[in-house]
Design an enzyme around this catalytic site. Structure first.
Site, mmCIF file in Angstrom:
data_model
loop_
_atom_site.group_PDB
_atom_site.id
_atom_site.type_symbol
_atom_site.label_atom_id
_atom_site.label_comp_id
_atom_site.label_asym_id
_atom_site.label_seq_id
_atom_site.Cartn_x
_atom_site.Cartn_y
_atom_site.Cartn_z
ATOM 1 C CG HIS A 39 38.112 36.522 42.694
ATOM 2 N ND1 HIS A 39 37.306 35.582 42.047
ATOM 3 C CD2 HIS A 39 39.011 36.108 43.319
ATOM 4 C CE1 HIS A 39 37.874 34.487 42.141
ATOM 5 N NE2 HIS A 39 38.798 34.839 43.200
ATOM 6 N NE ARG A 40 40.660 33.927 40.184
ATOM 7 C CZ ARG A 40 40.368 32.366 40.107
ATOM 8 N NH1 ARG A 40 40.090 32.128 39.083
ATOM 9 N NH2 ARG A 40 40.369 31.677 41.028
ATOM 10 C CD GLU A 66 42.532 37.703 44.073
ATOM 11 O OE1 GLU A 66 42.817 36.743 44.777
ATOM 12 O OE2 GLU A 66 41.561 37.634 43.150
ATOM 13 C CG ASP A 68 45.400 35.044 42.001
ATOM 14 O OD1 ASP A 68 45.529 35.136 43.266
ATOM 15 O OD2 ASP A 68 44.237 34.909 41.312
ATOM 16 C CG HIS A 81 43.656 31.494 40.126
ATOM 17 N ND1 HIS A 81 43.660 29.903 39.863
ATOM 18 C CD2 HIS A 81 43.575 31.845 41.192
ATOM 19 C CE1 HIS A 81 43.356 29.416 41.145
ATOM 20 N NE2 HIS A 81 43.003 30.464 42.007
ATOM 21 C CD GLU A 148 46.330 33.641 46.183
ATOM 22 O OE1 GLU A 148 46.370 32.531 46.563
ATOM 23 O OE2 GLU A 148 45.200 34.292 45.966
ATOM 24 C CE LYS A 150 47.279 30.812 42.787
ATOM 25 N NZ LYS A 150 46.351 30.780 43.883
ATOM 26 C CG ASP A 271 33.874 35.987 40.482
ATOM 27 O OD1 ASP A 271 35.053 36.187 40.826
ATOM 28 O OD2 ASP A 271 33.307 34.739 40.691
#
Length: 282
Positions: A39-40, A66, A68, A81, A148, A150, A271
């Site tokens: 995650h990130r 990942e 964003d 993000h 992702e 956004k 995370d």
């Protein structure tokens, strides 16, 4: 980079027995194998959405990193993000109000050292915001990317630019794309149906899944990405029976991981790309 975090996930090849694959789309490069998504990057240990964070997630064994996406005022896709730079840099204002050159002058790492002193590292000072093209150039085909889209209404050409970069770097088989925007995913599916898509879901109360939901999602998506706190066994069972992948976010404890895997989810965002595996091996 810190070397004290060394254990990788042991679940990378875990297969949920008896699960059928998605029908539309049906990418040959991804199966129902359980996947771990950083995650990130490895955002518990390093400044999110930086090359160092992605590299650490990869070293810790995450199946996907990942990313964003936001877009600069001069039309460059960058990893961030938030819609603004305030939280994760020493700057302020919206991403779209900055040129990529202006973003590159911001410190994207020192904030982490201040907020998370346990994992502070001098290497994190003055890190820069990476562009998507830089990320692709750095990692190439060595990693898998979970991207992702956004603010698609704010960035109407984001999907086109994203697909162009993926094709330019020959990464069609290395990418999954997710979004909360149904419109964004439908646009991507129409332009490049080989890319598996995940419909993100932001339930604010215990989730319900209906036949009409499933029919709609399967027209363009391979799976769904719900908030793990809002789903239950029946929800996961219904989605899996329909052939949808289920990738909940963001799972940071062994207890939650155990429960979700018993329910049959096919991947998780986390995370921590190492600590859950340490618990799982006990």
């Amino acid at each position: 980079m810190k070397k004290k975090i060394i254990l990788a996930w042991v679940l990378l090849l875990y297969v949920n027995g008896g699960c059928s694959k998605s029908v539309t789309p049906n990418p040959s490069s991804f199966s129902d194998s359980f996947i771990v998504i950083g995650h990130r990057g490895a955002s518990a240990y390093a400044p999110e959405h930086t090359i160092i964070s992605y590299q650490l997630a990869y070293e810790l064994g995450a199946d996907f990193i990942e990313i964003d996406l936001q877009m600069t005022k001069d039309g460059v896709l960058v990893a961030m993000h938030d819609n603004t730079v305030d939280r994760t840099t020493n700057g302020n204002g919206s991403v779209e109000s900055h040129s990529v050159e202006e973003l590159k002058r911001l410190d994207a790492g020192s904030w982490f050292n201040k907020n998370f002193p346990l994992y502070a590292d001098s290497e994190y000072e003055f890190l820069t915001v990476p562009t998507l093209e830089e990320i692709f150039a750095y990692f190439g085909k060595e990693v898998n990317y979970y991207i992702e889209t956004k603010s698609p209404d704010k960035y109407p050409d984001m999907e086109e630019k994203l697909i162009q970069l993926i094709r330019k770097n020959d990464l069609i088989e290395k990418v999954i794309i997710q979004s909360f925007s149904e419109k964004s995913l439908i646009q991507i599916h129409a332009a490049e149906p080989r890319i598996p898509l995940i419909q993100l879901l932001s339930y604010q109360s215990p989730a319900k899944i209906t036949e009409s939901d499933i029919i709609k999602w399967k027209e363009y998506a391979a799976g769904i990405g719900p908030n793990y706190q809002m789903i239950d066994k029946a929800y996961v069972k219904a989605a899996r029976r329909a052939g949808l992948l289920v990738h909940p976010y963001t799972v940071n404890s062994k207890k939650d991981l155990d429960r979700l895997m018993k329910w049959g989810v096919t991947g998780v965002f986390t995370d921590f790309a190492d600590s859950l595996s340490e618990e799982w091996k006990k």
